[in-house]
Enzyme design. Sequence first.
Site, mmCIF file in Angstrom:
data_model
loop_
_atom_site.group_PDB
_atom_site.id
_atom_site.type_symbol
_atom_site.label_atom_id
_atom_site.label_comp_id
_atom_site.label_asym_id
_atom_site.label_seq_id
_atom_site.Cartn_x
_atom_site.Cartn_y
_atom_site.Cartn_z
ATOM 1 N N HIS A 306 0.849 -1.183 0.000
ATOM 2 C CA HIS A 306 0.000 0.000 0.000
ATOM 3 C C HIS A 306 0.885 1.233 0.000
ATOM 4 O O HIS A 306 1.967 1.234 0.597
ATOM 5 C CB HIS A 306 -0.918 0.009 1.233
ATOM 6 C CG HIS A 306 -2.019 1.012 1.140
ATOM 7 N ND1 HIS A 306 -1.846 2.343 1.496
ATOM 8 C CD2 HIS A 306 -3.300 0.904 0.709
ATOM 9 C CE1 HIS A 306 -2.979 2.987 1.299
ATOM 10 N NE2 HIS A 306 -3.870 2.142 0.819
ATOM 11 N N ASP A 363 -8.035 -4.889 -0.213
ATOM 12 C CA ASP A 363 -8.529 -5.441 -1.477
ATOM 13 C C ASP A 363 -8.294 -6.942 -1.565
ATOM 14 O O ASP A 363 -8.968 -7.636 -2.324
ATOM 15 C CB ASP A 363 -7.830 -4.760 -2.661
ATOM 16 C CG ASP A 363 -8.081 -3.270 -2.685
ATOM 17 O OD1 ASP A 363 -9.250 -2.878 -2.595
ATOM 18 O OD2 ASP A 363 -7.113 -2.493 -2.779
#
Length: 429
Positions: A306, A363
């Site tokens: 991320h 996700d």
Amino acid sequence: MVKTAKLIVNGNTYELPLVVGTEGDTAIDISRLRSETGLITLDPGYANTGSCESSITFMDGEKGILRYRGIPIEQLAEHSSFRETAYLLINGRLPSEEELNAFSVRLNDHSLVHEDMHDFFEHFPPRAHPMGILASMVNALRAFYPEIPERSEEEEINLTFSRLLSKLRTMAAMSYRISMGHKIVYPRHDLSYCANFLNMMFDSPVRPYLIDDDIVQALNVFWILHADHEQNCSTAAVRLVGSARVNLYAAISAGIAALWGPLHGGANQAVVEMLLEIADSGGDPAPFIRRAKDKNDPFRLMGFGHRIYKTYDPRARIMEKECNKTLNKLQKHDPLLDIAKKLEEVALKDPYFIDHNLYPNVDFYSGIFLRAIGIPVNMFTVMFAIGRLPGWISQWKESVDDPHWRLHRPRQVYTGLKETDYIPIEKRK
């Protein structure tokens, strides 16, 4: 005494004030840099640039912390509802029971979509992506719901907030139903926000949809986890477009368009597509892991790493729990989850992944959860958009109320040709 940072350029010293946030994060205020020095900063991707001061969401990527209005995401996921979280983000505080009930009534009252908009939906090509349809239809809402001069500005804004939160959910379900060639299911006054969405998606005259409270709660959690995430790509788009003082519908439409990208909101869809590819190749993730570690191979493991988090994404832990609960409740065995767990096991032990901070993000599990409750893959990003809507609205509202508001106008470092004369076409080689 105001703390400053010193910048020395060609022997000249300039003092730039420091801005300190409530959690100790510190920024160098360069708002007067160009006027005082003639210089600008260059920061591709804005990874080191703060575009605003905000009191909405706090993130600490090093420690894996996410809070909305100071409240840890773990507490909101466990105790709150999506409606209540939306109220918190937009209004800056948790509502009283009376305020939450009134908010729920407003969402219910504005859940219907103008009947003339159905024609717009039905005339999109059958293969049009739901995100493209949603961005277009949100922009069109302004034409169907123009401002009324008799209403105060505050009334108008609150009404627009309620319309968007309620109608976006309805339009998302409509787009799915129409794409399937099925009749539209209208919202019901007796169902909650999340239950209404599931019913509008899946109810059928031949097989009525049965509301499962556990699935409704899991969807609440999914949307709470996605409700805001500081100054990400789509939120920055909403603020940037909103800085031109466009109407809120247009700003939200810009956010939806930005979210559509596979490196942003489309990542959960990309994760499922990657897991399917691994499953089709025999289910062994090892070759894909080797490819991800090969710097000469453009392949990426989706759902890992991320831009902000340098440790485990706190949302991922919650989403993994909800994913497992949902699969157990529905008595489904998804082989993709087995592959996902193998990938996660490698990521948490392999020095390459640890050194590069490639931990699973939200996700990684959200796509499997959506797949389990029957959401088609091309609707995954739409589900993200519904969840992110309260954050977009609160960020837009904060920017509009900012006394230091300015039209967003980034600078550039020009690297093209110097002045050159125009050459008539007959003399060009």
